[in-house]
Design a protein around this motif. Sequence first.
Motif, PDB file in Angstrom:
ATOM      1  N   GLU A 288     -38.311  -9.750 -24.176  1.00  0.00           N
ATOM      2  CA  GLU A 288     -36.732  -9.000 -23.657  1.00  0.00           C
ATOM      3  C   GLU A 288     -36.559  -8.607 -22.612  1.00  0.00           C
ATOM      4  O   GLU A 288     -35.772  -8.569 -21.895  1.00  0.00           O
ATOM      5  CB  GLU A 288     -36.353  -7.879 -24.266  1.00  0.00           C
ATOM      6  CG  GLU A 288     -37.255  -6.799 -24.367  1.00  0.00           C
ATOM      7  CD  GLU A 288     -38.772  -6.517 -25.163  1.00  0.00           C
ATOM      8  OE1 GLU A 288     -39.552  -6.096 -24.794  1.00  0.00           O
ATOM      9  OE2 GLU A 288     -38.686  -7.265 -25.591  1.00  0.00           O
TER      10      GLU A 288
ATOM     11  N   GLY B 148     -33.776  -4.086 -30.681  1.00  0.00           N
ATOM     12  CA  GLY B 148     -32.627  -3.728 -29.337  1.00  0.00           C
ATOM     13  C   GLY B 148     -31.838  -2.860 -29.280  1.00  0.00           C
ATOM     14  O   GLY B 148     -32.071  -1.371 -29.825  1.00  0.00           O
ATOM     15  N   PRO B 149     -31.384  -2.411 -27.594  1.00  0.00           N
ATOM     16  CA  PRO B 149     -30.825  -1.423 -27.360  1.00  0.00           C
ATOM     17  C   PRO B 149     -29.833  -1.045 -28.403  1.00  0.00           C
ATOM     18  O   PRO B 149     -29.160   0.566 -28.317  1.00  0.00           O
ATOM     19  CB  PRO B 149     -30.553  -1.730 -26.379  1.00  0.00           C
ATOM     20  CG  PRO B 149     -30.098  -3.207 -26.428  1.00  0.00           C
ATOM     21  CD  PRO B 149     -31.285  -3.435 -26.861  1.00  0.00           C
TER      22      PRO B 149
ATOM     23  N   LYS C 285     -26.789  -7.641 -32.731  1.00  0.00           N
ATOM     24  CA  LYS C 285     -27.106  -6.561 -32.317  1.00  0.00           C
ATOM     25  C   LYS C 285     -28.109  -5.740 -32.717  1.00  0.00           C
ATOM     26  O   LYS C 285     -28.473  -4.578 -33.228  1.00  0.00           O
ATOM     27  CB  LYS C 285     -26.226  -4.659 -32.292  1.00  0.00           C
ATOM     28  CG  LYS C 285     -24.773  -5.494 -31.551  1.00  0.00           C
ATOM     29  CD  LYS C 285     -23.883  -4.714 -32.423  1.00  0.00           C
ATOM     30  CE  LYS C 285     -22.515  -4.543 -31.044  1.00  0.00           C
ATOM     31  NZ  LYS C 285     -21.419  -4.185 -31.437  1.00  0.00           N
TER      32      LYS C 285
END
Length: 258
Positions: free
Chosen positions: A147, A208-209, A250
């Motif tokens: 990432e 992920g964030p 997401k």
Amino acid sequence: MAASMIMLVAACSAPSPQPSAGTSSPATSSAGATAQPSGSPSAGPGDGTPGAGTTPGDDEPGRYAYLCTSLDASPEVQLSSLAEVWAANNYTRMASCEVTFAGPEPFEATPREAEAISTAEPQGAGTDDGLATMLDVLRLCTRVSDETGPGGFEEANRGTLLAAAAFCPEAPQGKIIAGWAQGARVGDGSHAVGEALEPGGVQLVKPGPAASECTWSVTRSDGSVVADGGLAEAGQMVAVEAGQNFTSDKCGIWGKMY
């Protein structure tokens, strides 16, 4: 008595020429020792020219330039080969590297580069000479992890991933590149199982964030839902079969479970 003393003095003074000869002998030996090291360095360049012992297409120093940025506040670093990038002290803290061609113009692909370009662009490299494609392959070969930095594995097309996996298998992250190329790792998006994603079981390996909003689904070719869920279920095995479609939003990075 006087005669005895004269004979003794003569006997002591007779060997005096020998030390002189002895000092000349070490000088000759020293010259010989100097000659051997001087010959040794000259032999090095003779059999150590750039690229010696490597196959054509290896990333020889100076053929490409790598300007690498860091995840922390460290200054940019200019390097001249993949080997230098991988050996850099701050390699694990690098975000990404911008790759440019620094060799003689015009660019002419070496055999290994031509093979990589063909793998990345099987339909042809278009109107250019394939340099842009080769730069994309090398950029992936500098990657530290899934990432970090822009233009990572998740954004690369399958052909470029396959080319990178074949061009730099010795990279510290070679297995990760191969995983993305083979469909054992995927990011968010829609993936055809059996093509972009290997059949079997997948699991969210790097959230992920925005993973708290993660949603995913497995659908049949007719669009009917086989399974779906959110972040909680993503941490468990999600079974996928050839012909199905796996969609993730997401969530982050998914990895094949073996």
